[in-house]
Write a protein that holds these residues in place. Structure first.
Motif, PDB file in Angstrom:
ATOM      1  N   SER A 170      39.320  53.793  19.905  1.00 32.62           N
ATOM      2  CA  SER A 170      37.914  53.853  19.502  1.00 32.62           C
ATOM      3  C   SER A 170      37.776  54.802  18.315  1.00 32.62           C
ATOM      4  CB  SER A 170      37.052  54.366  20.656  1.00 32.62           C
ATOM      5  OG  SER A 170      37.394  55.724  20.945  1.00 32.62           O
ATOM      6  N   TRP A 171      36.580  54.835  17.734  1.00 32.89           N
ATOM      7  CA  TRP A 171      36.329  55.762  16.638  1.00 32.89           C
ATOM      8  C   TRP A 171      36.313  57.204  17.132  1.00 32.89           C
ATOM      9  CZ3 TRP A 171      37.252  54.251  11.996  1.00 32.89           C
ATOM     10  CH2 TRP A 171      37.068  52.921  11.644  1.00 32.89           C
ATOM     11  N   ALA A 172      35.981  57.407  18.406  1.00 26.44           N
ATOM     12  CA  ALA A 172      36.091  58.760  18.969  1.00 26.44           C
ATOM     13  C   ALA A 172      37.544  59.218  18.933  1.00 26.44           C
ATOM     14  CB  ALA A 172      35.551  58.783  20.395  1.00 26.44           C
ATOM     15  N   ASP A 173      38.473  58.315  19.250  1.00 28.99           N
ATOM     16  CA  ASP A 173      39.899  58.645  19.171  1.00 28.99           C
ATOM     17  C   ASP A 173      40.326  58.878  17.726  1.00 28.99           C
ATOM     18  OD1 ASP A 173      40.099  58.351  21.904  1.00 28.99           O
ATOM     19  OD2 ASP A 173      41.019  56.363  21.823  1.00 28.99           O
ATOM     20  N   LEU A 175      38.684  60.220  15.431  1.00 29.39           N
ATOM     21  CA  LEU A 175      38.280  61.571  15.040  1.00 29.39           C
ATOM     22  C   LEU A 175      38.920  62.657  15.888  1.00 29.39           C
ATOM     23  CD1 LEU A 175      36.167  59.871  13.469  1.00 29.39           C
ATOM     24  CD2 LEU A 175      34.537  61.723  13.891  1.00 29.39           C
ATOM     25  N   ASP A 176      39.665  62.280  16.908  1.00 34.31           N
ATOM     26  CA  ASP A 176      40.296  63.255  17.801  1.00 34.31           C
ATOM     27  C   ASP A 176      41.698  63.592  17.285  1.00 34.31           C
ATOM     28  OD1 ASP A 176      41.347  64.773  19.852  1.00 34.31           O
ATOM     29  OD2 ASP A 176      40.643  63.448  21.452  1.00 34.31           O
ATOM     30  N   ALA A 203      31.527  57.708  17.312  1.00 36.04           N
ATOM     31  CA  ALA A 203      32.442  58.794  17.668  1.00 36.04           C
ATOM     32  C   ALA A 203      31.708  59.934  18.360  1.00 36.04           C
ATOM     33  CB  ALA A 203      33.145  59.310  16.420  1.00 36.04           C
ATOM     34  N   LYS A 225      28.977  64.930  12.280  1.00 40.33           N
ATOM     35  CA  LYS A 225      30.222  64.512  12.934  1.00 40.33           C
ATOM     36  C   LYS A 225      31.323  64.271  11.914  1.00 40.33           C
ATOM     37  CE  LYS A 225      32.444  63.421  16.699  1.00 40.33           C
ATOM     38  NZ  LYS A 225      32.704  64.431  17.757  1.00 40.33           N
TER      39      LYS A 225
END
Length: 381
Positions: A170-173, A175-176, A203, A225
Motif C-alpha cells: 500500500s502507499w502507507a508501506d 512511506l514506511d 498513506a 504527510k
C-alpha cells in the motif's frame, strides 16, 4: 501525471511464450471483421470516411492494425487518421473558428469537463452499441458526451530482488522507510501533483471512498504527510521510462510508476511487482466533435471499438485498455491479470474526479492549477 499519449510509443513486446499467446489472440481479433459482418450491415455499415485524431508512432500503428482496418473491412467506412501530439489545442481552435475538420478526438480527463461545458462534443449514440459492449462498460464511465478510450494508472512498483513477495502492499508501506528501507522514486512532474495528494491521504489512513473532493484541509494534510517521505526520495523522475530503468539498475527499491510501462517490463521478464491497492486511475476520453464532417460514421467507429474483441485488440495494439471489461477473455493469459480493468484490480483503485479538478476556485484558478501551485511551492522548500 503523464498522459497516456505522452507514453504513446509504448507497445507490448513479448517473450517467446507471450509471443505465441499474443499471436493466437491477434489471429482471433481481426477476424471480427468477418464474424460480425451481419451485425455491421444492420447497424454500422456505411460509406465515405471518418477523420480521427491519433497520437502517432506505435500507438497509431496499433490502432490501424487492430481497430481501423477491421472497421473498414466490416463497415465499408474508410478511416483517415490525423497525427498530432495533443488534440485539445486543435479542437479548441477549430471550434472557435467554426470549422471542424476532425470527427473524433482523444481528450484528457482533466480538460474534458471545461471543453464539454463549452459545447465542443455531441452525445455518444449508445443505441449503436452491442449488448456485450454495454454490459462490459460500467455505467459510470459511459458519459453523455464521451466514453474512455484509455485507462492509465499511477501505482507502486518494487524490486522483487530486494523484497521478494513481501514488498510494500500500500502507499502507507511506500512511506514506511523503517519496515521497507531503501531509496524511493516519485514523479517530479507538476502534472503528477494531484496523484501525490491522493497517495499521501491514503498513506495517512484516509479511506479511498472519502478522498474526493480534495478540500484545502485535505490538501494541507497530504503535504504534511509528504514531508515525511521527501528526504527518502532520491529520484524525482520526469520521463515515463525512468522508473523501470532505475529499478533494474538497483538505484531504487521502489517507485511510483505507470502501468503500461510496468506491464511491458514485467512481460519481458523484469523482476518487478505492481501494487494495485490505491492506484490512481485517470481516463483519456474518446469524443465525437460537434460540427465534424462525418458525424454518423464517427458514432459507428466509437461503437465498433467498444466491442469486446475489438477492445482487446485496442489493448494489444496500443498497450492501454479501454473500459470494456469483457475484453479480458480475449487477451493473453499473462496480460489480463496485469490490467486496471481486471475486476480484482479495479476494486482497489482510486478514480480521478476530473470534474472537481476542472472546477474553479474563488481566485479564478482551477482546483488542478491550485494543487500544481502548492506542489511547486512544496518542492522548492
Amino acid at each position: 501525471m503523464t498522459s497516456p499519449r505522452n507514453d504513446k510509443t509504448e507497445q507490448f513486446t513479448f517473450n517467446r511464450r507471450s509471443i505465441l499467446q499474443a499471436a493466437i489472440a491477434a489471429l482471433a481479433i481481426p477476424a471480427v471483421a468477418r464474424s460480425t459482418v451481419a451485425f455491421a450491415q444492420d447497424k454500422l455499415s456505411g460509406s465515405g470516411q471518418v477523420v480521427v485524431y491519433s497520437a502517432g508512432g506505435a500507438f497509431t500503428q496499433g490502432l490501424r492494425k487492430y481497430v481501423y482496418e477491421p472497421f473498414t473491412q466490416a463497415t465499408g467506412i474508410k478511416v483517415i487518421d490525423v497525427i498530432a501530439d495533443v488534440a485539445e489545442p486543435q479542437v479548441k481552435a477549430m471550434n472557435q473558428a467554426g470549422r471542424v475538420d476532425w470527427d473524433t478526438a482523444f481528450i484528457q480527463g482533466s480538460t474534458f469537463p471545461s471543453m464539454d461545458e463549452a459545447g465542443m462534443f455531441v452525445p455518444i449514440d449508445y443505441s449503436l452499441w452491442e449488448t456485450e459492449s454495454l454490459e462490459g462498460t460500467p455505467q459510470s464511465v459511459r458519459l453523455k458526451n464521451a466514453v474512455p478510450d484509455i485507462a492509465s494508472a499511477y501505482l507502486i512498483t518494487y524490486d522483487k530482488r530486494v523484497f521478494g513477495d513481501n514488498g510494500p502492499k500500500s502507499w502507507a508501506d511506500f512511506l514506511d522507510v523503517k519496515a521497507f528501507p531503501g531509496p524511493r522514486g516519485l514523479s517530479g512532474l507538476t502534472a503528477a501533483a494531484k496523484n501525490h495528494i491522493v497517495i499521501a491521504l491514503q498513506a495517512d489512513g484516509m479511506p479511498i471512498s472519502v478522498i474526493w473532493p480534495l478540500t484545502d484541509e485535505k490538501i494541507d494534510r497530504a503535504f504534511k504527510k509528504l514531508d515525511d517521505i521527501k528526504p527518502h526520495i532520491t529520484k524525482w523522475f520526469t520521463a515515463a521510462g525512468e522508473p523501470n530503468q532505475l529499478l533494474m539498475n538497483r538505484e531504487l527499491v521502489m517507485t511510483s510508476n505507470f502501468d503500461g510501462r510496468a506491464i511491458n517490463a514485467i512481460r519481458q521478464g523484469a523482476p518487478i511487482n505492481m501494487i494495485w491497492d490505491g492506484a490512481y486511475v485517470n481516463y483519456t476520453y474518446w469524443t465525437v466533435l460537434k460540427g465534424g464532417p462525418n458525424h454518423d460514421n464517427a458514432q459507428k467507429l466509437v461503437a465498433f471499438v467498444n466491442r469486446a474483441k475489438i477492445a482487446a485488440g485496442f489493448t494489444l495494439g496500443t498497450g492501454y485498455p479501454g473500459p470494456n471489461t469483457n475484453q479480458v477473455k480475449y487477451l493473453p493469459s499473462d496480460l489480463a491479470p496485469l490490467l486496471s480493468i481486471n475486476p480484482e484490480n479495479a476494486s482497489k483503485v482510486v478514480h480521478e474526479d476530473s470534474a472537481w479538478l476542472a472546477g474553479k476556485r474563488s481566485d479564478g484558478k482551477t482546483n488542478l492549477e491550485h494543487i500544481g501551485d502548492r506542489w511547486l511551492q512544496w518542492r522548492a522548500q
